[in-house]
Design an enzyme around this catalytic site. Structure first.
Site, PDB file in Angstrom:
ATOM      1  N   LYS A 128      -1.929   2.082  -7.454  1.00 28.32           N
ATOM      2  CA  LYS A 128      -1.180   2.223  -5.526  1.00 28.32           C
ATOM      3  C   LYS A 128      -0.707   3.030  -4.871  1.00 28.32           C
ATOM      4  O   LYS A 128       0.115   3.159  -5.192  1.00 28.32           O
ATOM      5  CB  LYS A 128      -0.590   0.221  -5.525  1.00 28.32           C
ATOM      6  CG  LYS A 128       0.627  -0.104  -6.258  1.00 28.32           C
ATOM      7  CD  LYS A 128       1.103  -1.334  -5.752  1.00 28.32           C
ATOM      8  CE  LYS A 128      -0.288  -2.602  -6.756  1.00 28.32           C
ATOM      9  NZ  LYS A 128       1.231  -3.934  -6.734  1.00 28.32           N
TER      10      LYS A 128
ATOM     11  N   LYS B 237      -9.370  -4.036  -6.723  1.00 21.59           N
ATOM     12  CA  LYS B 237      -8.936  -5.117  -6.438  1.00 21.59           C
ATOM     13  C   LYS B 237      -9.027  -4.643  -4.863  1.00 21.59           C
ATOM     14  O   LYS B 237      -8.343  -3.626  -4.162  1.00 21.59           O
ATOM     15  CB  LYS B 237      -7.366  -4.729  -6.448  1.00 21.59           C
ATOM     16  CG  LYS B 237      -7.033  -4.642  -8.303  1.00 21.59           C
ATOM     17  CD  LYS B 237      -5.588  -4.717  -9.107  1.00 21.59           C
ATOM     18  CE  LYS B 237      -4.190  -5.336  -8.090  1.00 21.59           C
ATOM     19  NZ  LYS B 237      -2.861  -4.633  -8.244  1.00 21.59           N
TER      20      LYS B 237
END
Length: 251
Positions: A29, A87
């Site tokens: 991320k 995700k």
């Protein structure tokens, strides 16, 4: 319970590799772009190459808007780059129907390319602060879209934590709803070792952390430390053992 760790650079991924025996999933991320901020495709590829081949790599595609086509392309980019867990933060979805529409597009884009990839629909424990879908709607969104897991995180990283917004009994209901639909249940949001007791007891499948294993507990300025990963795993294992025999762990 699986341990997901979120490095934000190749250098941090190498630190994760040093602690590979203590973690289960390496999550890519970009914290400065949001709670589930998306990193660059080349960073996903480089991190995939940096960590052991037997460790799955997950990647966030962002705190996404209600734009199914845009999000589907982003998700495809993540899986093509080497991620096997994809995700999606349903930041801009204000109704369950919007969430389902986005997630169905993501599931199709990802599974057409790699059927064994796992798609994760993520809501936010502090949804009331940003106006997105209710946290307890996320398992149904995931199930109706064909996703594999439902997740909760926190959108605003201001020192408040998962249980500050969604108390343990509500998180337990989230986990129950996910399991009833045959989904994995993942929980994150400034989780600390002190949270591991209730997370274990409620049957959480995946716990996601960053700050708890960073120097100084700082998810932005701190760097992931292998010894902190090892310590977090040791505490997870202790709670798992004591839960298995019905003895409450003492923090």
């Amino acid at each position: 319970m699986l341990l997901l760790i979120s490095p934000d650079s190749v250098e941090e991924a190498l630190d994760c590799a040093k602690a590979a025996e203590h973690l289960d999933i390496v999550d890519v991320k970009k914290p400065d772009e949001g709670s589930l901020g998306a990193n660059f495709p080349w960073v996903i590829r480089e991190i995939r190459d940096a960590v052991p081949a037997d460790k799955p790599v997950s990647a966030t595609v962002g705190d996404v808007p209600y734009k199914p086509g845009t999000v589907a392309q982003a998700a495809l980019g993540a899986v093509v780059s080497g991620a096997t867990y994809i995700k999606v933060g349903l930041y801009g979805c204000t109704t369950p129907d919007q969430g389902i529409e986005v997630m169905r597009a993501v599931v199709r884009a990802v599974k057409d390319h790699r059927p064994d990839a796992l798609v994760v629909a993520s809501g936010y424990a502090d949804a009331h602060r940003i106006g997105c879908v209710n946290p307890l709607a996320v398992p149904d969104i995931a199930a109706r879209s064909g996703a594999d897991a439902a997740m909760l995180d926190t959108a605003i990283k201001d020192g408040t934590r998962l249980f500050d917004h969604v108390p343990p009994e509500v998180c337990a209901e989230f986990v129950r709803l996910a399991h009833t639909s045959g989904l994995l249940a993942a929980l994150a949001g400034s989780v600390t070792q002190a949270d591991l007791g209730p997370l274990t007891h409620m049957g959480t499948d995946i716990v996601g952390v960053r700050g708890a294993v960073c120097e100084g507990g700082d998810r932005n300025a701190g760097r992931i430390q292998p010894h902190l990963v090892a310590a977090f795993r040791a505490e997870m294992d202790r709670h798992a053992r004591e839960h298995a025999v019905g003895v409450p762990a003492v923090n």
